[in-house]
Design an enzyme around this catalytic site. Structure first.
Site, PDB file in Angstrom:
ATOM      1  N   GLN A   1      -2.361   7.907  16.846  1.00  0.00           N
ATOM      2  CA  GLN A   1      -2.646   8.526  15.561  1.00  0.00           C
ATOM      3  C   GLN A   1      -1.792   7.887  14.457  1.00  0.00           C
ATOM      4  O   GLN A   1      -0.600   7.651  14.653  1.00  0.00           O
ATOM      5  CB  GLN A   1      -2.381  10.031  15.622  1.00  0.00           C
ATOM      6  CG  GLN A   1      -3.366  10.797  16.497  1.00  0.00           C
ATOM      7  CD  GLN A   1      -4.677  11.084  15.795  1.00  0.00           C
ATOM      8  OE1 GLN A   1      -4.959  10.591  14.717  1.00  0.00           O
ATOM      9  NE2 GLN A   1      -5.504  11.906  16.423  1.00  0.00           N
TER      10      GLN A   1
ATOM     11  N   CYS B   1     -12.551  14.665  14.539  1.00  0.00           N
ATOM     12  CA  CYS B   1     -12.285  13.828  13.370  1.00  0.00           C
ATOM     13  C   CYS B   1     -13.488  13.771  12.440  1.00  0.00           C
ATOM     14  O   CYS B   1     -13.458  13.077  11.427  1.00  0.00           O
ATOM     15  CB  CYS B   1     -11.879  12.416  13.796  1.00  0.00           C
ATOM     16  SG  CYS B   1     -13.139  11.530  14.723  1.00  0.00           S
TER      17      CYS B   1
ATOM     18  N   CYS C   1       0.854  -1.185   0.000  1.00  0.00           N
ATOM     19  CA  CYS C   1       0.000   0.000   0.000  1.00  0.00           C
ATOM     20  C   CYS C   1       0.892   1.238   0.000  1.00  0.00           C
ATOM     21  O   CYS C   1       1.792   1.362   0.831  1.00  0.00           O
ATOM     22  CB  CYS C   1      -0.898  -0.025   1.228  1.00  0.00           C
ATOM     23  SG  CYS C   1      -1.851   1.483   1.455  1.00  0.00           S
TER      24      CYS C   1
ATOM     25  N   TYR D   1     -11.097  13.589  26.472  1.00  0.00           N
ATOM     26  CA  TYR D   1     -11.022  12.303  25.759  1.00  0.00           C
ATOM     27  C   TYR D   1      -9.535  12.053  25.487  1.00  0.00           C
ATOM     28  O   TYR D   1      -9.066  12.180  24.364  1.00  0.00           O
ATOM     29  CB  TYR D   1     -11.799  12.344  24.443  1.00  0.00           C
ATOM     30  CG  TYR D   1     -13.283  12.600  24.586  1.00  0.00           C
ATOM     31  CD1 TYR D   1     -14.193  11.542  24.650  1.00  0.00           C
ATOM     32  CD2 TYR D   1     -13.789  13.894  24.644  1.00  0.00           C
ATOM     33  CE1 TYR D   1     -15.563  11.773  24.771  1.00  0.00           C
ATOM     34  CE2 TYR D   1     -15.149  14.138  24.765  1.00  0.00           C
ATOM     35  CZ  TYR D   1     -16.031  13.067  24.831  1.00  0.00           C
ATOM     36  OH  TYR D   1     -17.385  13.310  24.945  1.00  0.00           O
TER      37      TYR D   1
END
Length: 454
Positions: A283, A409, A160, A312
């Site tokens: 991340q 997000c 990928c 969070y």
């Protein structure tokens, strides 16, 4: 004009939707067409027709857009990952900036939000530090790759172009191990087969790699054989077996066993170190993560005297960034394992002005405020895609911190939440999109809200 399924039509594409699909009209009837771009005239075949809109499959580009590019990946039009690789990167950034702006207008009710241009990458390839390869069988051969769009059909792909270069060699080794030991691929339909996924986590800044084999079982007899197949690759610092025998599309099971090397790998963001476990969230784009967190830190505008709540906090990434300049940071996260990791990461970096709590943000933050008498000067929220819980938003309005830094997000749920926060008490001051996921439609956004002075 009456439209019929499977009929062909020529259409001018005039807009692009939030998921990257081209949008055009024929006699007032709207068609959504994947991989078609504004400014193009295309031929489509109607695939699904509703009362006022329909979907078409792109058959031929009659007049191409000046922003159209040839994807570097040979399966970009089949894989469900890179839905925008056919669009020039600068145009992708403009699309993401406009996506945030339009959601703030349509959902948030903001008249003319001033959205700063999305922060992009110099090289928008090879950025992902995590790859999850489903394993399947096609024509009698074991294959690894990625799911086709809107399906669980595996498109073979071992290299990928947004993943790390070493992934393809690792996948080749694992496939050979499976063939030598007659290990079958998992079948979602029958729930038979052993190997479900191959998960590769790469600590890009330190070079450490973790391999995780997800198996449809509660035990694994070939541990040493699996280690022997991989351990000579000097960058592999951890080999893990993850047990997932449930009939679910969730990739990882609850139990992991380290069979070689360390239980975690270590990566850095800026000056900070973080331990990454098989199940921990980190991340996926370390280059852009530093830009994202630096933006959040800049928006917080800390002087060293502030009390901060990170509602969070995950494994403590943003909390520790903030703790470098704040008086005290309180982190809250629903996943206990993440809180344990946050505490360990604080120790790893010698940071002593943090305290972490496991539980729902909408329950722990009120506890801190009402029971512990902790009143934050600044609250940072980085919720999941569904956005903040309504109870937490209500509490923030009651607590009335001077500043709220909202990291999102999903700009749709962001806009919904900002509408509540900015109705009376807060002003939306800064809006900065950050492109964490080049060639996809996803975009992160950092917003600064300041309390209105009555």
């Amino acid at each position: 004009m009456e439209f019929k399924k499977n009929d062909h039509y020529v259409i001018d594409i005039t807009d692009i939707g939030v998921n990257g699909e081209g949008i055009g009209k024929i006699n007032g009837y709207t068609f959504f067409v994947d991989r078609a771009l504004p400014g193009e005239t295309v031929e489509i075949i109607a695939t699904k027709l509703k009362k006022s809109y329909g979907y078409g499959r792109l058959m031929k580009i009659i007049t191409p857009s000046s922003e159209r590019t040839v994807p570097l990946c040979p399966i970009a039009d089949k894989c469900g990952g890179c839905s925008l690789q056919h669009l020039s990167y600068q145009a992708q950034l403009r699309f993401k900036t406009e996506k945030v702006r339009q959601n703030l207008i349509r959902i948030g009710g903001f008249e003319s939000p001033s959205v700063m241009p999305a922060i992009g990458m110099t090289d928008p390839y090879r950025y992902r530090n995590k790859a999850q390869y489903p394993v399947s069988v096609i024509n009698g051969k074991t294959v690894c790759g990625f799911y086709a769009s809107h399906s669980h059909r595996v498109i073979p792909c071992e290299d990928c172009l947004i993943g790390q270069k070493e992934n393809s060699y690792i996948i080749s080794r694992v496939k050979s191990f499976m063939e030598e030991n007659q290990l079958t691929a998992y079948d979602e339909t029958t729930h038979n087969g052993i190997v479900r996924h191959i998960v590769i986590k790469s600590a890009v800044n330190t070079g450490e790699v973790m391999i995780c084999l997800v198996i449809n079982s509660t035990e694994f007899a070939l541990k040493q054989e699996f280690v022997n197949a991989l351990y000579d690759l000097d960058y592999i610092k951890s080999i893990v077996i993850n047990y997932n025998s449930e009939q679910t599309n969730v990739i990882m099971g609850h139990t992991s066993e380290t069979i070689y090397g360390k239980t975690t790998i270590t990566d850095t963001i800026g000056k900070l170190k973080f331990n990454i476990s098989p199940l921990s969230f980190f991340q996926v784009n370390p280059i852009q993560t530093e830009k994202l967190y630096q933006t959040a830190l800049d928006f917080a505008d800390l002087s060293g005297n502030e009390t901060v709540i990170d509602a969070y906090c995950g494994i403590g990434t943003i909390s520790l960034f903030l703790a470098q300049k704040a008086k005290t940071v309180y982190g809250v996260e629903i996943v206990k394992e993440a809180i344990d990791a946050a505490k360990e990461n604080a120790k790893l970096n010698g940071i002593t002005n943090t305290e972490f709590f496991a539980g729902k943000a909408e329950e722990i933050v009120p506890y801190l405020y009402r029971e512990k008498d902790i009143s934050a000067d600044i609250v940072v929220v980085d919720p999941p895609r569904k956005g903040c819980d309504k109870n937490l938003l209500d509490l923030l309005l009651n607590m009335a911190p001077d500043r709220i830094v909202y990291v999102s997000c999903d700009s749709a749920t962001l806009a919904r939440d900002l509408k509540i926060l900015c109705q009376n008490k807060y002003s939306l001051v800064k809006i900065q999109p950050v492109d964490m996921f080049p060639h996809t439609t996803h975009v992160e956004t950092v917003c600064l809200l300041t309390r209105k002075r009555q």
